[in-house]
Design a protein around this motif. Structure first.
Motif, PDB file in Angstrom:
ATOM      1  N   THR A   1       2.632 -13.858   2.726  1.00  0.00           N
ATOM      2  CA  THR A   1       2.406 -13.852   1.283  1.00  0.00           C
ATOM      3  C   THR A   1       1.424 -14.315   0.466  1.00  0.00           C
ATOM      4  OG1 THR A   1       3.587 -16.029   2.073  1.00  0.00           O
ATOM      5  CG2 THR A   1       5.151 -14.714   1.319  1.00  0.00           C
TER       6      THR A   1
ATOM      7  N   LEU B   1      -0.233 -12.928  -2.741  1.00  0.00           N
ATOM      8  CA  LEU B   1       0.154 -12.794  -4.503  1.00  0.00           C
ATOM      9  C   LEU B   1      -1.699 -13.080  -4.543  1.00  0.00           C
ATOM     10  CD1 LEU B   1       0.682 -15.078  -6.469  1.00  0.00           C
ATOM     11  CD2 LEU B   1      -0.168 -16.852  -4.693  1.00  0.00           C
TER      12      LEU B   1
ATOM     13  N   PRO C   1       2.014 -13.165  -8.960  1.00  0.00           N
ATOM     14  CA  PRO C   1       3.485 -13.723  -8.270  1.00  0.00           C
ATOM     15  C   PRO C   1       4.511 -12.761  -8.917  1.00  0.00           C
ATOM     16  CG  PRO C   1       2.445 -14.303 -10.541  1.00  0.00           C
ATOM     17  CD  PRO C   1       1.301 -13.438  -9.752  1.00  0.00           C
TER      18      PRO C   1
ATOM     19  N   LEU D   1       7.303 -11.044  -6.063  1.00  0.00           N
ATOM     20  CA  LEU D   1       8.913 -11.533  -6.423  1.00  0.00           C
ATOM     21  C   LEU D   1       9.615 -10.133  -6.325  1.00  0.00           C
ATOM     22  CD1 LEU D   1      11.024 -13.218  -6.792  1.00  0.00           C
ATOM     23  CD2 LEU D   1      10.654 -12.726  -8.871  1.00  0.00           C
TER      24      LEU D   1
ATOM     25  N   ASN E   1       6.909 -28.374  -8.385  1.00  0.00           N
ATOM     26  CA  ASN E   1       7.167 -27.783  -9.554  1.00  0.00           C
ATOM     27  C   ASN E   1       7.537 -29.023 -10.998  1.00  0.00           C
ATOM     28  OD1 ASN E   1       8.688 -25.122 -11.575  1.00  0.00           O
ATOM     29  ND2 ASN E   1       6.853 -24.383 -11.457  1.00  0.00           N
TER      30      ASN E   1
ATOM     31  N   ASN F   1       1.226 -20.651 -13.750  1.00  0.00           N
ATOM     32  CA  ASN F   1       0.635 -19.962 -12.580  1.00  0.00           C
ATOM     33  C   ASN F   1       0.815 -18.466 -13.308  1.00  0.00           C
ATOM     34  OD1 ASN F   1      -0.880 -21.702 -11.891  1.00  0.00           O
ATOM     35  ND2 ASN F   1       0.405 -22.348  -9.828  1.00  0.00           N
ATOM     36  N   TRP F   2       2.013 -18.373 -13.891  1.00  0.00           N
ATOM     37  CA  TRP F   2       2.145 -16.502 -14.070  1.00  0.00           C
ATOM     38  C   TRP F   2       1.642 -16.446 -15.959  1.00  0.00           C
ATOM     39  CZ3 TRP F   2       6.755 -13.046 -12.874  1.00  0.00           C
ATOM     40  CH2 TRP F   2       7.537 -13.514 -11.627  1.00  0.00           C
TER      41      TRP F   2
ATOM     42  N   ALA G   1      -2.742 -12.409 -14.359  1.00  0.00           N
ATOM     43  CA  ALA G   1      -0.978 -12.831 -14.007  1.00  0.00           C
ATOM     44  C   ALA G   1      -0.589 -12.100 -15.102  1.00  0.00           C
ATOM     45  CB  ALA G   1      -1.144 -13.886 -13.664  1.00  0.00           C
ATOM     46  N   PRO G   2       0.353 -11.694 -14.445  1.00  0.00           N
ATOM     47  CA  PRO G   2       1.522 -11.532 -13.131  1.00  0.00           C
ATOM     48  C   PRO G   2       1.205 -10.991 -12.745  1.00  0.00           C
ATOM     49  CG  PRO G   2       2.974 -11.819 -14.961  1.00  0.00           C
ATOM     50  CD  PRO G   2       1.539 -11.774 -16.317  1.00  0.00           C
TER      51      PRO G   2
ATOM     52  N   GLY H   1       4.725 -18.125  -6.195  1.00  0.00           N
ATOM     53  CA  GLY H   1       4.155 -17.451  -7.261  1.00  0.00           C
ATOM     54  C   GLY H   1       4.106 -18.696  -8.407  1.00  0.00           C
ATOM     55  N   LEU H   2       5.104 -19.162  -8.488  1.00  0.00           N
ATOM     56  CA  LEU H   2       5.628 -20.493  -9.438  1.00  0.00           C
ATOM     57  C   LEU H   2       4.268 -21.894  -8.954  1.00  0.00           C
ATOM     58  CD1 LEU H   2       8.942 -21.211 -10.013  1.00  0.00           C
ATOM     59  CD2 LEU H   2       7.510 -19.562 -11.750  1.00  0.00           C
TER      60      LEU H   2
ATOM     61  N   TYR I   1      -2.593 -17.437  -7.751  1.00  0.00           N
ATOM     62  CA  TYR I   1      -3.278 -15.992  -7.484  1.00  0.00           C
ATOM     63  C   TYR I   1      -4.342 -16.766  -7.156  1.00  0.00           C
ATOM     64  CZ  TYR I   1      -5.542 -13.768 -10.975  1.00  0.00           C
ATOM     65  OH  TYR I   1      -6.572 -13.619 -12.025  1.00  0.00           O
TER      66      TYR I   1
END
Length: 559
Positions: free
Chosen positions: A61, A65, A70, A74, A199, A213-214, A219-220, A282-283, A287
């Motif tokens: 993962t 990433l 993210p 997903l 989070n 982070n997205w 990103a994403p 991802g949250l 990355y």
């Protein structure tokens, strides 16, 4: 330990020759050609989990990433999860009806094409052998969190450990996998809780992260379509192992009842663990995190999230779990590869030596041949642990996809033969009704598309030779092995009742004739111990006081 596990183990012999073009094996000591049905339901369920929740989830993962972002991670993990779930249902139908050694490789030989089955099984055996090497390299990467002490020594120590466990008895393998898998499941549940807390603000920065982070630059979806496509192969590597569930059918007690239970229950658990874990990674992890995936190292996102709690001890604990998971995945790959080679020998597509077993039911020559390939891990010090692991990950991921495609092909021909010969689908011991009739072709088409497009990033915007080879080398290898077996055996020249030879000027086809293939052979017939196990299970869940019945129901759900 439940009562059924105290029953005497039953054994079963090797598969008989379905194809008259293959010379029969000379008689050998029958006692030396038997595996033992020593795996209980709880062990088989945990083996399926252990084979998939391992290196791919805990380390892969991070690579996904870093390369895809993210959103790509997903989406790809969700798509691959659905494909694998459908594939597992198709395999479950065949494995319940014919619980034999070799699993889907043997099913391809029997229902689709002996030549294709030969190429597939040898390819998958190599996949398992490389997986052992990949997991030993991963062990070196995980150990580097604490120390850089002689990485090659770490790989060597655990190579001997895994070979030793698999050489004792199938129960030793099953019990080790059960407890290691239990640890992984507990760790992931804790990770999901910790991930939610991190989070919402319980982190080293003491601030709410949400979806920031997205929204980082790039990103994403990192790397555009190329980055998105690359995640498919790492996701396939992560989910790889569910298909080897069928391999355990040959050593599973009461397979007529236990295999459907395992197939229906296990994957939903895996899917929930994967999707929730990937979403939280991802949250919570950007990355751009340093060394998430580099030439020299790979950092587990799970360890990063635990580190964000602000406790070095928590991060070290998670890294310990990751380490044990890597060893578990290597143990599972070594077991599966050994049984695939045994199955090849049983249908006379490998030397007779590999079907020899010890009195404890261990195919020792197959074990030694499979484990020897892991010597690949010792080359890691020259090219970088992270780089080697990425290449091995690509090789194994594509091989997993070829296995899923092949399960679709075998299921398509099996279902066609079953109906063509006058059987009702309802007569199957296990039937995934909602997958009829579309699922086999869906799996074949969608997986074939994935195999072709996922190497896009190795071609555009720049052609990278080594990456391209790691994505696509499996295809020509399969073609060469298929062609070689076809030319050597020339099944089209024989009057086989099992195949429908098609002779042309240049070629011979050994496509199995669905009208004449024997559908009664190798079907499992319940034994007295199976009935005792079923009665015991029913009595525990239906008789006694309410509290006791609830506890037993919870036990069977959990175990």
């Amino acid at each position: 330990m439940v009562e059924s596990e105290l029953l005497d183990n039953k054994s079963y012999g090797s598969i008989e020759n379905d194809h008259p073009d293959v010379l029969p094996v000379p008689p050998v000591d029958r006692e030396q050609r038997k595996l033992h049905r020593g795996l209980s339901t709880r062990q088989v369920q945990m083996i399926a989990i252990a084979g998939t929740i391992g290196t791919g989830l805990f380390l892969g993962t991070g690579s996904s990433l870093a390369k895809g972002g993210p959103a790509s991670m997903l989406i790809c993990y969700t798509i691959i999860g659905f494909i694998v779930y459908v594939t597992l249902l198709l395999l479950g139908e065949m494995a319940t009806q014919y619980p034999i050694a070799g699993s889907f490789g043997t099913y391809c030989v029997r229902f689709f094409s002996p030549s294709y089955g030969f190429a597939l099984a040898w390819n998958y055996w190599f996949n398992d052998a490389v997986s052992v090497a990949s997991d030993l390299v991963a062990a070196q990467l995980v150990m580097s969190y604490w120390s850089d002490w002689h990485p090659w020594a770490i790989g060597l120590i655990f190579w001997f450990f895994l070979v030793g466990i698999n050489a004792i008895h199938v129960k030793a393998y099953g019990e080790l996998e059960y407890w290691l898998a239990s640890l992984k499941v507990i760790a992931i549940v804790v990770f999901i809780i910790i991930g939610i807390l991190v989070n919402v603000g319980v982190n080293s920065q003491h601030r709410y992260l949400g979806g920031e982070n997205w929204r980082l630059p790039g990103a994403p979806f990192v790397g555009g379509f190329g980055g998105f496509a690359r995640v498919f192969v790492t996701a396939s590597f992560a989910y790889g192992g569910t298909e080897s569930l069928g391999i355990t059918a040959g050593e599973t007690k009461n397979p007529s009842k236990n295999m459907p239970r395992v197939v229906k229950a296990v994957f939903w658990r895996i899917l929930i663990f994967y999707i929730l874990s990937v979403l939280l990674i991802g949250l919570n992890v950007p990355y751009t995190y340093p060394d998430l995936s580099s030439k020299s190292s790979v950092t587990s996102p799970f360890t990063i999230v635990f580190k964000e709690v602000g406790s070095a001890g928590a991060a070290s604990f998670m890294n310990t779990v990751v380490f044990t998971s890597v060893i578990s995945a290597g143990n599972h790959a070594l077991f599966a590869g050994t049984r695939v080679l045994y199955g090849l020998s049983a249908i006379h597509q490998a030397p007779r030596l590999f079907s020899w077993t010890t009195r404890n039911g261990i195919p020792l020559p197959s074990l030694l041949a499979t484990s020897s390939i892991s010597i690949l891990c010792f080359g890691s010090s020259y090219i970088g642990n992270g780089q080697l692991w990425t290449w091995l990950q690509n090789l194994v991921g594509v091989s997993n996809q070829i296995a899923w495609l092949s399960i679709g092909l075998a299921s398509w021909r099996f279902r066609k033969a079953w109906v063509r010969q006058g059987h009702s689908p309802n007569d199957l011991k296990f039937r995934a009704a909602w997958t009829w009739p579309w699922a086999p072709l869906f799996v074949v088409i969608i997986v074939a598309c994935l195999i072709l497009i996922q190497g896009w990033s190795s071609i555009f915007p720049e052609f990278v030779v080594v990456d391209f080879i790691s994505y696509y080398i499996e295809i020509p290898v399969m073609i060469v092995m298929y062609t070689a077996w076809m030319l050597i055996k020339r099944p089209g020249l024989n009057n086989s009742s099992q195949t429908s030879p098609t002779k042309t000027r240049f070629w011979y086809s050994d496509l199995v004739d669905v009208n004449t293939v024997d559908l009664s052979k190798d079907q499992y017939h319940d034994e007295e111990s199976d009935h005792i196990e079923d009665e015991t299970r029913t009595r525990r869940m239906t008789k006694g006081n309410l509290g006791r019945r609830i506890l037993w129901r919870l036990y069977y759900v959990a175990a």
